[in-house]
Write a protein that holds these residues in place. Sequence first.
Motif, short mmCIF file in Angstrom:
data_model
loop_
_atom_site.label_atom_id
_atom_site.label_comp_id
_atom_site.label_asym_id
_atom_site.label_seq_id
_atom_site.Cartn_x
_atom_site.Cartn_y
_atom_site.Cartn_z
N ILE B 119 1.37 -0.25 9.52
CA ILE B 119 0.44 -0.14 10.65
C ILE B 119 0.46 1.27 11.24
CG2 ILE B 119 0.17 -0.87 13.05
CD1 ILE B 119 0.59 -3.67 12.10
N VAL B 120 1.66 1.84 11.37
CA VAL B 120 1.73 3.22 11.87
C VAL B 120 0.96 4.14 10.93
CG1 VAL B 120 3.26 5.13 12.36
CG2 VAL B 120 3.89 2.85 13.06
N SER B 121 1.15 3.90 9.63
CA SER B 121 0.49 4.73 8.63
C SER B 121 -1.03 4.60 8.74
CB SER B 121 0.98 4.30 7.25
OG SER B 121 0.36 4.99 6.25
N ALA B 122 -1.51 3.36 9.00
CA ALA B 122 -2.96 3.17 9.12
C ALA B 122 -3.49 3.82 10.39
CB ALA B 122 -3.29 1.68 9.13
N LEU B 123 -2.71 3.73 11.48
CA LEU B 123 -3.17 4.34 12.73
C LEU B 123 -3.26 5.85 12.60
CD1 LEU B 123 -1.29 2.26 15.42
CD2 LEU B 123 -3.70 2.20 14.81
N ARG B 124 -2.44 6.40 11.72
CA ARG B 124 -2.46 7.86 11.53
C ARG B 124 -3.04 8.18 10.16
NH1 ARG B 124 -1.21 11.40 13.61
NH2 ARG B 124 0.64 12.33 12.72
N GLN B 125 -4.18 7.57 9.86
CA GLN B 125 -4.79 7.75 8.54
C GLN B 125 -5.07 9.21 8.24
OE1 GLN B 125 -8.64 6.06 8.15
NE2 GLN B 125 -8.51 5.82 5.94
N TYR B 126 -4.86 9.58 6.97
CA TYR B 126 -5.08 10.95 6.49
C TYR B 126 -4.17 11.97 7.14
CZ TYR B 126 -9.32 8.88 4.65
OH TYR B 126 -10.20 8.07 3.99
N SER B 127 -3.06 11.53 7.79
CA SER B 127 -2.10 12.51 8.29
C SER B 127 -1.02 12.72 7.23
CB SER B 127 -1.46 11.99 9.56
OG SER B 127 -0.72 10.84 9.28
N SER B 128 -0.15 13.69 7.44
CA SER B 128 0.93 13.93 6.46
C SER B 128 1.80 12.70 6.35
CB SER B 128 1.79 15.12 6.88
OG SER B 128 1.02 16.11 7.47
N PHE B 129 2.04 12.03 7.49
CA PHE B 129 2.86 10.83 7.48
C PHE B 129 2.24 9.78 6.57
CE2 PHE B 129 4.16 6.72 9.28
CZ PHE B 129 5.52 6.87 9.22
N LEU B 132 2.66 10.71 3.01
CA LEU B 132 4.06 10.52 2.64
C LEU B 132 4.33 9.05 2.33
CD1 LEU B 132 6.76 12.21 2.64
CD2 LEU B 132 7.21 11.11 4.82
N ILE B 133 3.84 8.17 3.21
CA ILE B 133 4.08 6.73 3.03
C ILE B 133 3.36 6.22 1.79
CG2 ILE B 133 3.70 4.46 4.05
CD1 ILE B 133 5.94 6.03 5.28
N ILE B 134 2.13 6.70 1.57
CA ILE B 134 1.40 6.26 0.37
C ILE B 134 2.17 6.65 -0.87
CG2 ILE B 134 -0.68 6.60 -0.99
CD1 ILE B 134 -2.22 6.94 1.54
N PHE B 135 2.63 7.89 -0.90
CA PHE B 135 3.35 8.35 -2.08
C PHE B 135 4.63 7.52 -2.26
CE2 PHE B 135 6.49 10.99 -4.20
CZ PHE B 135 5.82 11.21 -5.39
N LEU B 136 5.33 7.31 -1.15
CA LEU B 136 6.59 6.56 -1.22
C LEU B 136 6.35 5.15 -1.74
CD1 LEU B 136 9.40 7.46 -0.30
CD2 LEU B 136 9.11 5.99 1.67
N SER B 137 5.26 4.52 -1.26
CA SER B 137 5.04 3.15 -1.71
C SER B 137 4.64 3.13 -3.18
CB SER B 137 4.00 2.44 -0.84
OG SER B 137 2.74 2.96 -1.07
N PHE B 138 3.91 4.13 -3.63
CA PHE B 138 3.60 4.23 -5.05
C PHE B 138 4.88 4.37 -5.87
CE2 PHE B 138 -0.92 5.19 -4.50
CZ PHE B 138 -1.40 4.47 -5.57
#
Lengths: 364, 506
Positions: B119-129, B132-138
């Motif tokens: 949810i934090v990642s979605a709230l800060r969409q297209y940010s470095s965070f 980072l989370i997308i890459f980590l989950s991949f």
Amino acid sequence: MTTPTAPDAPDSTGTLENAIELKEVAGLSQGQIVRRRFFRHKGALVGLAALGFIVLLAFTSVGVGPIDGWWKHAGSPGPVLNPGGAPTLSMPTWLGGTGFALGEHPFGQDEIGRDMFARVMLGTQTSIKVMVIIGLVACLVGVTIGSLAGFYRGRLEMILMRTTDLFITIPTIVIGAVIGKLSGGVNSTLFAVALGLILWTSLARLVRGEFLSLREREFVDAARVAGASDRRIIFKHILPNAIGVIIVATTLLMSSAILLETALSYLGFGIQPPEVSLGRLISEYQSAFATRPWLFWWPGLFIVSIALSVNFIGDGLRDAFDPRQKRIPSQRKMEKSLDQRVTSTLGSYPPGSPTNIRDAGNGA
Amino acid sequence: MLSFLTRRVLAGLATLFAAIFLMFLLVDRSIDPLADLRESTASNKQQLIDQRIELLNLDTNVVLRFFHWLGNFVTGDPGVAWRTGQEVGPMISHAIGSTLQLVTAATLLSLLLGVTIGIVSALRQYSSFDYLIIFLSFLLYSLPSFWIAVLLKQWGAIGFNDFLRDPVLSWVVITVIALLGGLLWMLAVGGSVRRRVQTFALGLAATFAMLAYLQLTDWWSDPQLGPILVLVLGAAAAFAITGVSAGLRNRRALFASLSTVALGVALYFPVQGLFDEIVESHLLIAGMGVVAVASGVLIGFLFGGPDRGVSMRSAGITALVVATLVFVDQVLQVWVPYSNALGGRPIPTFGDRTPNLGGNYWVQVLDASTHLILPTLTLILVAFAAYTRYSRSSMLEVMNQDYIRTARAKGLPERVVVVRHGFRNTLIPLATIVPIDVITLIGGAVITEAVFARPGMGSLFINALRGAEIEPVMAYLFITASFAIIASIVADIIYAIVDPRIRLDA
């Protein structure tokens, strides 16, 4: 494009984005648009390059079948070179090594002196082969069952979807273990085909859903009125429209397939000796982790790289095929496009408007 | 509702029957109980083979054998694992407990972590965070779980135990970790440059202070919470919970939560005495937890005000956290003797309990938890990636809806928009995925249990399949398939409950 709207109109950002989007795809075919979008996805490109490199390395180095590769060892026992068979690969000096060199056995040797590079390459070959076969078989079965169920509906759909439910009730790794015990000892191709025969369920559900919605569309009605046969409608009208979903799902399926194959081989229900697979290698060498970590690291590294590349490619394909997918244009592009329109329409906007756009862009 | 349930249960039973029947045929084809005899060189080889065929009824048709087995299983006789002569019933009942522990712990933790971060990642969409989370989950999605498990075994257990022998982190390491912590907080919170600098400094200071505290009080070799830490952590939790569920402006809710913490800490000392007096059991502890939550709710109720429900909710959740802290504190009090009993290597790498350990309830709980750490971590790392991705995409979908815009337009604070309108609707698709995903986790437990040698359902299945014993394999398949069918029915019901637009009777 519709009539130009003032930038401070409520949907100005939306129209602006659409304008950029439309200008980019003007005059291109569907295939070209998809290709363009795919090549814009950096992760997918890196994944594609990495996968290509791994495939090339694995298949040329130790050769395929009767054709010999360029690598000097074939993974048979030999004299142990370094103490314990440590890798001869050394890092460049700026990474703290003694200068970059491959040496005789870059990935090291195991306790009876088998060259690890050759074994990892052989394992990679098997794992990639199994992954591709699983993907193809699962795709074929899943698309057939999904499209039949979605197109003909009625009793056929019920029977086919109940069959799909059967496969979902038991975790794939468990069916996989039973199937692997049945076929793994015979050879890897049979094992892969058998696994493909149980992994088609998710694909069948997706394709069925896609067919259910596409068969109600006007172009299908038009084709039917024009006298097209069911066969023609399925192959010429519906399947081409569902191809995006199919390709993406198959790609993602392949990445889970390689993890499944390696996990089964690790548990001892997959590839059996004398064949080598990456999971098999890890399972053979896991007890040697403390003394010979390289035996464990290299096969693992290759599994992770293959799965990661395939996942990234799948993500890129999804972005490329998804029509709802809209890239948010960068701030600079928005302003540039706005400037062009300002000059082209010779409209006189109030001086504050560019800031409005910027705010709207930030809020979007 | 009732007719829906009857229909689903009947269909489920039919699916179960068909799946089990097909699996019986498959398993029967794949195993070969005579393999060891065929290769034997005994003079009475043929006689031995005949004996075993007689024992296992191998000359009967496989379909007949299936119905024979099914009849026995349904009437409560799951049979005997012929190689060891063990009854399957007791084997299964022990194994289920072990696996349920593992899967429950992993599901809860990965849900909590995955949903929050998604949810934090979605709230800060297209940010470095976000990237980072997308890459980590991949990355986590592409890691083979057996590989993670072996790595964790090496570093998480052996490495950490080595570290515990002389638990001193150098100050350089602490500073680097603190810098990374500050950076992560900064990326997660975001905002203007000034805000970022503030968050970075705060995150850095907090991480540094925490690590320094752990180091200076020699916490690593004697981890204790004590009343002080319970108070500090409880107060922090009270602020965080109230901040999310009621907003810090709501003074009544905040004071209700803080008084709950105060009550918890005040009760800390009498509870110590109580724990010495009584004979503990899981049931008793759970009952005390319920009492704690009830008293939290009561405090919230007493604070009253126009919006009682919010205060009651905040104080209730805070009470749960404080009660958990007190419980963890009690468990950690036996850490030193436990660690000494294991020769100073308290993180075990195999099994689900230390044999012949003895000790009271708390030692048993601690022992079970240390055995759970690594397998749970393995399962979490895999499930976490999936949950992050689900909750991120679901939250993005929700936050782009018109009603979110309406909520913002009518002037609701951003917290209310995100928590009440965004978060709640994000949970709808998650509620249907989680029950089904538990099946994937049970499958994942097969590998984890094999690597960590936990005597659970997964290793039971693997060992029985290797040993060509069909009875335990089929018992495992029967139970797993029933779980899967129940889970899918539960998912449908939950879907109807959380989303009033779905009607089960239609």
